[in-house]
Motif scaffolding. Structure first.
Motif, short mmCIF file in Angstrom:
data_model
loop_
_atom_site.label_atom_id
_atom_site.label_comp_id
_atom_site.label_asym_id
_atom_site.label_seq_id
_atom_site.Cartn_x
_atom_site.Cartn_y
_atom_site.Cartn_z
N LYS A 115 0.82 -1.21 0.00
CA LYS A 115 0.00 0.00 0.00
C LYS A 115 0.85 1.27 0.00
O LYS A 115 0.43 2.31 -0.50
CB LYS A 115 -0.97 0.01 1.18
CG LYS A 115 -0.33 0.11 2.55
CD LYS A 115 -1.40 0.09 3.64
CE LYS A 115 -0.80 0.18 5.04
NZ LYS A 115 -1.84 0.15 6.09
N TYR A 116 2.05 1.19 0.56
CA TYR A 116 2.93 2.35 0.56
C TYR A 116 3.67 2.48 -0.77
O TYR A 116 3.92 3.59 -1.24
CB TYR A 116 3.93 2.25 1.72
CG TYR A 116 3.25 2.28 3.06
CD1 TYR A 116 2.63 3.44 3.52
CD2 TYR A 116 3.20 1.15 3.87
CE1 TYR A 116 2.00 3.48 4.76
CE2 TYR A 116 2.57 1.17 5.11
CZ TYR A 116 1.97 2.33 5.54
OH TYR A 116 1.33 2.37 6.76
N LEU A 117 4.02 1.36 -1.37
CA LEU A 117 4.67 1.39 -2.68
C LEU A 117 3.71 1.92 -3.75
O LEU A 117 4.14 2.55 -4.72
CB LEU A 117 5.16 0.00 -3.06
CG LEU A 117 6.38 -0.50 -2.28
CD1 LEU A 117 6.53 -2.01 -2.45
CD2 LEU A 117 7.65 0.21 -2.73
N LYS A 118 2.41 1.71 -3.56
CA LYS A 118 1.42 2.19 -4.52
C LYS A 118 1.36 3.72 -4.59
O LYS A 118 0.94 4.28 -5.60
CB LYS A 118 0.03 1.66 -4.17
CG LYS A 118 -0.19 0.19 -4.52
CD LYS A 118 -1.51 -0.32 -3.97
CE LYS A 118 -2.70 0.34 -4.64
NZ LYS A 118 -3.98 -0.25 -4.17
N ILE A 119 1.79 4.39 -3.54
CA ILE A 119 1.67 5.85 -3.49
C ILE A 119 2.51 6.51 -4.57
O ILE A 119 2.03 7.39 -5.30
CB ILE A 119 2.07 6.36 -2.09
CG1 ILE A 119 1.11 5.82 -1.03
CG2 ILE A 119 2.09 7.89 -2.07
CD1 ILE A 119 1.55 6.08 0.40
N ASN A 120 3.77 6.11 -4.67
CA ASN A 120 4.68 6.74 -5.63
C ASN A 120 5.26 5.75 -6.64
O ASN A 120 6.08 6.14 -7.47
CB ASN A 120 5.84 7.41 -4.88
CG ASN A 120 5.38 8.50 -3.94
OD1 ASN A 120 4.80 9.49 -4.38
ND2 ASN A 120 5.64 8.32 -2.65
N GLY A 121 4.83 4.49 -6.57
CA GLY A 121 5.50 3.47 -7.36
C GLY A 121 6.79 3.07 -6.67
O GLY A 121 7.21 3.68 -5.68
N GLY A 122 7.45 2.04 -7.18
CA GLY A 122 8.68 1.63 -6.53
C GLY A 122 9.20 0.32 -7.09
O GLY A 122 8.69 -0.21 -8.07
N SER A 123 10.23 -0.20 -6.43
CA SER A 123 10.91 -1.41 -6.89
C SER A 123 10.97 -2.45 -5.79
O SER A 123 11.42 -2.15 -4.68
CB SER A 123 12.33 -1.05 -7.35
OG SER A 123 13.07 -2.21 -7.67
N ILE A 124 10.53 -3.66 -6.11
CA ILE A 124 10.69 -4.81 -5.23
C ILE A 124 11.73 -5.73 -5.85
O ILE A 124 11.65 -6.05 -7.04
CB ILE A 124 9.37 -5.57 -5.03
CG1 ILE A 124 8.35 -4.70 -4.29
CG2 ILE A 124 9.60 -6.87 -4.27
CD1 ILE A 124 6.97 -5.33 -4.16
N ILE A 125 12.70 -6.13 -5.05
CA ILE A 125 13.75 -7.05 -5.51
C ILE A 125 13.70 -8.29 -4.63
O ILE A 125 13.96 -8.23 -3.42
CB ILE A 125 15.13 -6.39 -5.43
CG1 ILE A 125 15.15 -5.10 -6.26
CG2 ILE A 125 16.21 -7.35 -5.91
CD1 ILE A 125 16.33 -4.20 -5.97
N ASN A 126 13.33 -9.41 -5.24
CA ASN A 126 13.28 -10.69 -4.54
C ASN A 126 14.42 -11.58 -5.02
O ASN A 126 15.00 -11.34 -6.08
CB ASN A 126 11.93 -11.37 -4.79
CG ASN A 126 10.77 -10.61 -4.18
OD1 ASN A 126 10.91 -9.97 -3.14
ND2 ASN A 126 9.61 -10.67 -4.81
N PHE A 127 14.69 -12.63 -4.25
CA PHE A 127 15.79 -13.52 -4.61
C PHE A 127 15.27 -14.90 -4.98
O PHE A 127 14.70 -15.61 -4.16
CB PHE A 127 16.81 -13.60 -3.47
CG PHE A 127 17.71 -12.40 -3.45
CD1 PHE A 127 18.90 -12.39 -4.16
CD2 PHE A 127 17.33 -11.25 -2.78
CE1 PHE A 127 19.71 -11.27 -4.18
CE2 PHE A 127 18.12 -10.12 -2.80
CZ PHE A 127 19.33 -10.13 -3.51
N ALA A 128 15.46 -15.24 -6.25
CA ALA A 128 15.19 -16.59 -6.73
C ALA A 128 16.52 -17.34 -6.69
O ALA A 128 17.37 -17.09 -5.84
CB ALA A 128 14.59 -16.54 -8.12
N SER A 129 16.73 -18.26 -7.63
CA SER A 129 17.94 -19.06 -7.62
C SER A 129 17.97 -19.89 -8.89
O SER A 129 16.93 -20.13 -9.51
CB SER A 129 17.95 -19.99 -6.40
OG SER A 129 18.97 -20.97 -6.50
#
Length: 259
Positions: free
Chosen positions: A135-149
């Motif tokens: 909900k906070y990332l929705k305010i201004n947009g943003g980047s999520i970085i997850n770790f796969a493998s």
């Protein structure tokens, strides 16, 4: 990680980075702060988190942390996100570097302990942090970085990584779905799939000359990775330079997955 020239590529941004006490999480947290970000971190290990904060303080960097923090607990994740908002006022970046997984063969895994604990430690904590920060990332947009493998797509002979394969496959698929859901809100979601990185968790391998030679040979570039190798990729994905990048997976592995 040795401080290098800072270009302030994340100036004015706030990043939540989990697992800042060591390894990849520590490398990313420090690099982001050196690049101008306000970093709010967490770690289950209080002593390790405080050591990272001490490095940041000695360099005059903007970093705070919640520790100890158990990200398998929903209320703890909510607390992490709310404290980050209270401290810095916004969230622009979320890096899910914290993880726990048991490496055991299928016949040795206990469903109620090692299996379920590993699912929580590598998959649930990614879902929870993303959901609570959304909900906070929705305010201004943003980047999520997850770790796969690489284990999200292939098995490594001799490695008892059954749960790890399951969780990282889940993170990879979940991140693609999140990218689709986040698109209308300018939330970008990408994954990094690291090769073997020399951290405290892998030091027993890297410090063994015979194993180190074997592992180096498994990478096209002739060496295993360093936390900063992964941090530079995360820096690109966190910055505005990657504004048209989402739903992608980056194999930062010295060529190991293609070798």
């Amino acid at each position: 990680m040795t401080p290098k020239k800072h270009n302030q590529r994340l100036l004015g941004k706030t990043a939540i980075v989990t697992g800042i006490g060591a390894g990849i999480g520590q490398g990313i947290a420090l690099m982001f702060a050196r690049e101008g970000a306000n970093v709010f971190g967490c770690d289950i290990n209080t002593k390790a988190a405080e050591a990272t904060l001490a490095i940041a303080k000695s360099e005059g960097l903007s970093m705070a942390s919640l520790h100890p923090s158990d990200l398998t607990k929903e209320k703890e994740v909510e607390k992490l996100v709310e404290l980050a908002i209270e401290k810095f006022g916004r969230i622009d970046i979320l890096v899910n570097a914290a993880a726990f997984c048991a490496f055991e063969w299928i016949e040795d895994l206990d469903y109620e302990t090692t299996w379920k604990r590993s699912i929580a430690g590598e998959l649930d904590i990614v879902f929870l942090t993303c959901q609570k920060a959304w909900k906070y990332l929705k305010i201004n947009g943003g980047s999520i970085i997850n770790f796969a493998s690489a284990n999200a797509r292939q098995a490594l002979k001799g490695s008892p990584a059954l749960v790890h394969c399951a969780t990282k496959g889940g993170v990879l698929s979940m991140s693609i779905q999140m990218a689709m859901e986040g698109g209308p809100h300018k939330i970008r979601v990408n994954t990094i799939s690291p090769g073997l990185v020399h951290t405290a968790a892998t030091d027993h391998l890297a410090s063994d000359p015979e194993k180190r030679e074997f592992l180096n040979d498994k990478h096209m570039l002739g060496r295993i990775g360093k936390p900063e190798d992964i941090a530079y990729a995360a820096l690109f994905l966190a910055s505005d330079e990657s504004s048209w990048v989402t739903g992608a997976d980056f194999p930062i592995d010295g060529g190991a997955s293609k070798w």
